[in-house]
Design an enzyme around this catalytic site. Structure first.
Site, short mmCIF file in Angstrom:
data_model
loop_
_atom_site.label_atom_id
_atom_site.label_comp_id
_atom_site.label_asym_id
_atom_site.label_seq_id
_atom_site.Cartn_x
_atom_site.Cartn_y
_atom_site.Cartn_z
CG ASP A 31 -2.07 0.98 1.07
OD1 ASP A 31 -3.22 0.53 0.94
OD2 ASP A 31 -1.80 2.20 1.07
CB ILE A 32 0.90 4.19 -2.24
CG1 ILE A 32 2.02 5.05 -2.80
CG2 ILE A 32 -0.36 5.02 -1.97
CD1 ILE A 32 1.73 5.60 -4.19
CG ASN A 88 -12.06 -0.45 3.63
OD1 ASN A 88 -12.43 -0.82 4.74
ND2 ASN A 88 -10.88 0.09 3.42
CG HIS A 101 -8.47 -3.05 -2.68
ND1 HIS A 101 -9.35 -2.28 -3.43
CD2 HIS A 101 -8.34 -2.41 -1.50
CE1 HIS A 101 -9.71 -1.22 -2.72
NE2 HIS A 101 -9.11 -1.28 -1.54
CG HIS A 103 -6.97 -3.02 2.87
ND1 HIS A 103 -6.20 -1.89 2.73
CD2 HIS A 103 -8.15 -2.74 2.26
CE1 HIS A 103 -6.89 -0.97 2.07
NE2 HIS A 103 -8.07 -1.45 1.77
P1 5GP Z 1 -9.69 1.36 0.01
O1 5GP Z 1 -9.97 2.48 0.96
O2 5GP Z 1 -10.25 1.61 -1.38
O3 5GP Z 1 -10.09 0.03 0.57
O4 5GP Z 1 -8.13 1.28 -0.07
C1 5GP Z 1 -7.38 1.73 -1.15
C2 5GP Z 1 -5.94 1.65 -0.74
O5 5GP Z 1 -5.15 1.79 -1.90
C3 5GP Z 1 -5.51 2.76 0.24
O6 5GP Z 1 -5.00 2.18 1.42
C4 5GP Z 1 -4.46 3.55 -0.54
O7 5GP Z 1 -3.39 3.97 0.26
C5 5GP Z 1 -4.01 2.56 -1.60
N1 5GP Z 1 -3.61 3.15 -2.87
C6 5GP Z 1 -4.28 4.12 -3.57
N2 5GP Z 1 -3.65 4.41 -4.72
C7 5GP Z 1 -2.55 3.61 -4.76
C8 5GP Z 1 -1.50 3.45 -5.70
O8 5GP Z 1 -1.44 4.10 -6.74
N3 5GP Z 1 -0.53 2.55 -5.40
C9 5GP Z 1 -0.56 1.81 -4.23
N4 5GP Z 1 0.46 0.96 -4.05
N5 5GP Z 1 -1.55 1.93 -3.33
C10 5GP Z 1 -2.53 2.82 -3.58
#
Ligand code: 5GP
Ligand code: ZN
Length: 110
Positions: A31-32, A88, A101, A103
């Site tokens: 995760d970034i 999520n 995705h 986590h």
């Molecule tokens: P969500 O809130 O949709 O479940 O989580 C999305 C996750 O993707 C977040 O934790 C966010 O930090 C991560 N994320 C968003 N854009 C990127 C990206 O371009 N690269 C990576 N490696 N992670 C990302």
């Protein structure tokens, strides 16, 4: 493959990511913006918007995502201390990237 989906672009290697595992069905990358010492995203290569959109046809990939989460926990050494596997779902559930995705978060000292 959705052109304007960042996770499709990462899966297609058009966008960079710190990839830790990949096979024909899924890709795992860091995760970034990590929310834990170890924070990986387990992402099917098939574009599925969210858990709300999975169908019985997706049973195998959803199962493989969870199994891979377990394997990644072992590989990163957080399996015995413990970890979270988290979906999520849609905006109210905190989803901001609308490509399915899982986590995997762990590695806290407690
Ligand atoms: P969500 O809130 O949709 O479940 O989580 C999305 C996750 O993707 C977040 O934790 C966010 O930090 C991560 N994320 C968003 N854009 C990127 C990206 O371009 N690269 C990576 N490696 N992670 C990302
Ligand atoms: Zn996508």
């Amino acid at each position: 493959m959705e052109q304007d989906c960042i996770f499709c672009q990462i899966a297609a290697k058009n966008s960079p990511a710190s990839i830790v595992f990949e096979n024909e069905n899924l890709i795992v990358f860091k995760d970034i913006n990590p929310h834990a010492p170890v924070h990986l995203l387990i992402v099917p290569k098939k574009h599925i918007r969210s858990v709300n959109d999975i169908t019985p046809e997706d049973s195998a990939i959803v199962s493989e995502m969870i199994f891979t989460g377990k394997e990644m926990a072992k590989q990163t050494g957080v399996n015995e201390s413990g970890y979270n596997l988290l979906f999520n779902v849609e905006r109210g559930g905190g989803q901001v990237i609308f490509h399915l995705h899982l986590h995997m978060l762990g590695g806290w000292k407690r």
